[in-house]
Scaffold this active site. Structure first.
Site, PDB file in Angstrom:
ATOM      1  N   SER A  23      87.242 -82.181  -8.319  1.00 45.85           N
ATOM      2  CA  SER A  23      88.234 -81.682  -8.635  1.00 45.85           C
ATOM      3  C   SER A  23      88.294 -81.132 -10.078  1.00 45.85           C
ATOM      4  O   SER A  23      86.962 -80.968 -10.730  1.00 45.85           O
ATOM      5  CB  SER A  23      89.626 -82.048  -8.665  1.00 45.85           C
ATOM      6  OG  SER A  23      90.786 -81.945  -9.535  1.00 45.85           O
ATOM      7  N   TYR A  63      94.069 -89.735 -13.767  1.00 46.07           N
ATOM      8  CA  TYR A  63      93.330 -89.502 -12.535  1.00 46.07           C
ATOM      9  C   TYR A  63      92.066 -88.384 -13.417  1.00 46.07           C
ATOM     10  O   TYR A  63      90.828 -88.580 -12.514  1.00 46.07           O
ATOM     11  CB  TYR A  63      94.072 -88.444 -12.005  1.00 46.07           C
ATOM     12  CG  TYR A  63      93.481 -87.601 -10.722  1.00 46.07           C
ATOM     13  CD1 TYR A  63      93.395 -88.541  -9.632  1.00 46.07           C
ATOM     14  CD2 TYR A  63      93.968 -86.013 -11.158  1.00 46.07           C
ATOM     15  CE1 TYR A  63      92.824 -87.607  -8.404  1.00 46.07           C
ATOM     16  CE2 TYR A  63      92.809 -85.352  -9.642  1.00 46.07           C
ATOM     17  CZ  TYR A  63      92.293 -86.034  -8.734  1.00 46.07           C
ATOM     18  OH  TYR A  63      92.447 -85.568  -7.309  1.00 46.07           O
ATOM     19  N   LYS A  93      88.076 -88.744 -12.592  1.00 46.38           N
ATOM     20  CA  LYS A  93      87.825 -87.667 -11.542  1.00 46.38           C
ATOM     21  C   LYS A  93      85.855 -87.441 -12.835  1.00 46.38           C
ATOM     22  O   LYS A  93      85.124 -87.179 -12.273  1.00 46.38           O
ATOM     23  CB  LYS A  93      88.316 -86.411 -11.379  1.00 46.38           C
ATOM     24  CG  LYS A  93      88.906 -87.007 -10.741  1.00 46.38           C
ATOM     25  CD  LYS A  93      88.194 -86.981  -8.966  1.00 46.38           C
ATOM     26  CE  LYS A  93      89.747 -87.185  -8.326  1.00 46.38           C
ATOM     27  NZ  LYS A  93      89.095 -86.741  -6.741  1.00 46.38           N
TER      28      LYS A  93
END
Length: 338
Positions: free
Chosen positions: A140, A153, A157
């Protein structure tokens, strides 16, 4: 008749994973579908078969390393080997950092980061002896750029990014035929925004612009078959974010602080307790499919993605254009002299 590639997709029951499984099936792949839920996995298997592929359903929690190893062995037992492993499964919490409990933060990290680690280890166990295969890490823009309300999150990542870079260097050092690459995604129209645990006042949503999951799936399939590239960026918003973060990260901090709390929520009721601990498509759930509730605004193509996938062709075109321009300039100069 030649049989298709053997592809493992984690988080295959919905969203990007679901669209990716179908995209591989359209190329005749034998696709192993890994996720926790039941309804979504069964529907994903139907998708694969209807698209011309062969499906294998394996229910697994990616945070359980032993279960992931066992899942990989089931794939090899069924299909003989693994050509491509796509790490995509994740979980998340939409909340301020101080409102996330330690257990919740740990769970997001175990699924979203360690799930990729365990998946990669399981894949390499079968790929390295054959000296071939590709691991695709679905990332991402948030692998480089943290945003408010998604600290767990974003942290996971970022960790995947560092882990993958380290692994890639090791594979290059040994001259391995196994490849690893990463695909950095923008905001995507998936069901996750109704799945994740949400403690915001409003209903969770992706930051605009929003792309359809098929855009991500096309990039992932391309990356799997062109894995010498270290990573691919999907969507103009991803490119803009990563460039801004590299050039002026402090200014971007302040911009995101002003805009992204509101940009990640809208009016409406929360979808429920989330799927952090229990899959949304479990025994008492339902199939959610690949798309979320943002079809009306989501776009189905990305010119930037085409440019990224055709970088070499673009380079040749630019060189040819430059050479043509130089030729015109030289000819014009000669004419003026004569």
């Amino acid at each position: 008749m030649k049989r298709g590639k053997v592809v493992v997709v984690t988080g295959a029951s919905g969203g990007v994973g679901r669209a990716t499984a179908r995209a591989f099936a359209e190329r005749g792949a034998r696709v192993a579908l890994l996720a926790r839920g039941r309804e979504g996995l069964a529907a994903a298997a139907d998708d694969v078969q209807q698209a011309g592929g062969e499906a294998l359903v394996v229910s697994v929690d990616m945070a359980d390393s032993k279960a992931v190893d066992d899942a990989a062995q089931k794939v090899v037992d069924a299909f003989g080997h693994i050509d491509v492993w796509v790490n995509n499964a994740f979980s998340g919490v939409f909340a301020r950092f101080t409102e996330i409990t330690p257990d919740e933060f740990r769970r997001v990290t175990e699924v979203t980061y360690l799930g990729y680690v365990f998946g990669t280890r399981a894949a390499l166990h079968h790929m390295l002896p054959r000296d071939r295969g590709t691991v695709v890490q679905v990332g991402s823009a948030l692998a480089y750029r943290g945003i408010p309300l998604q600290s767990a999150y974003c942290g996971a990542k970022h960790a995947i990014q560092g882990f993958n870079e380290s692994l890639r260097c090791e594979l290059l050092h040994t001259g391995s035929g196994v490849r690893t690459t990463m695909v950095q995604l923008p905001g995507v129209n998936t069901p996750q925004f109704d799945w994740v645990l949400n403690r915001m006042p409003g209903r969770a949503r992706p930051v605009a612009p929003v792309y359809q999951p098929e855009v991500a799936a096309r990039a992932i399939v391309h990356a799997a078959f062109h894995a010498r590239r270290r990573e691919y960026w999907v969507g103009g918003s991803t490119v803009a974010t990563l460039i801004a973060n590299a050039v002026a990260p402090g200014a971007l901090d302040r911009y995101l602080a002003r805009t992204n709390v509101e940009a990640q929520q809208e009016e409406g009721e929360h979808g429920g307790p989330g799927n952090l601990w229990v899959p949304a498509d479990g025994p008492h759930g339902r199939d959610f499919g690949a798309h979320g509730r943002f079809d009306e605004e989501a776009v189905s193509s990305s010119p930037q993605d085409w440019v990224s996938r055709n970088r070499a062709r673009m380079g040749i075109g630019l060189v040819a254009a430059a050479a043509g321009g130089l030729g015109i300039a030289v000819t014009s100069g000669l004419r003026r002299r004569s």
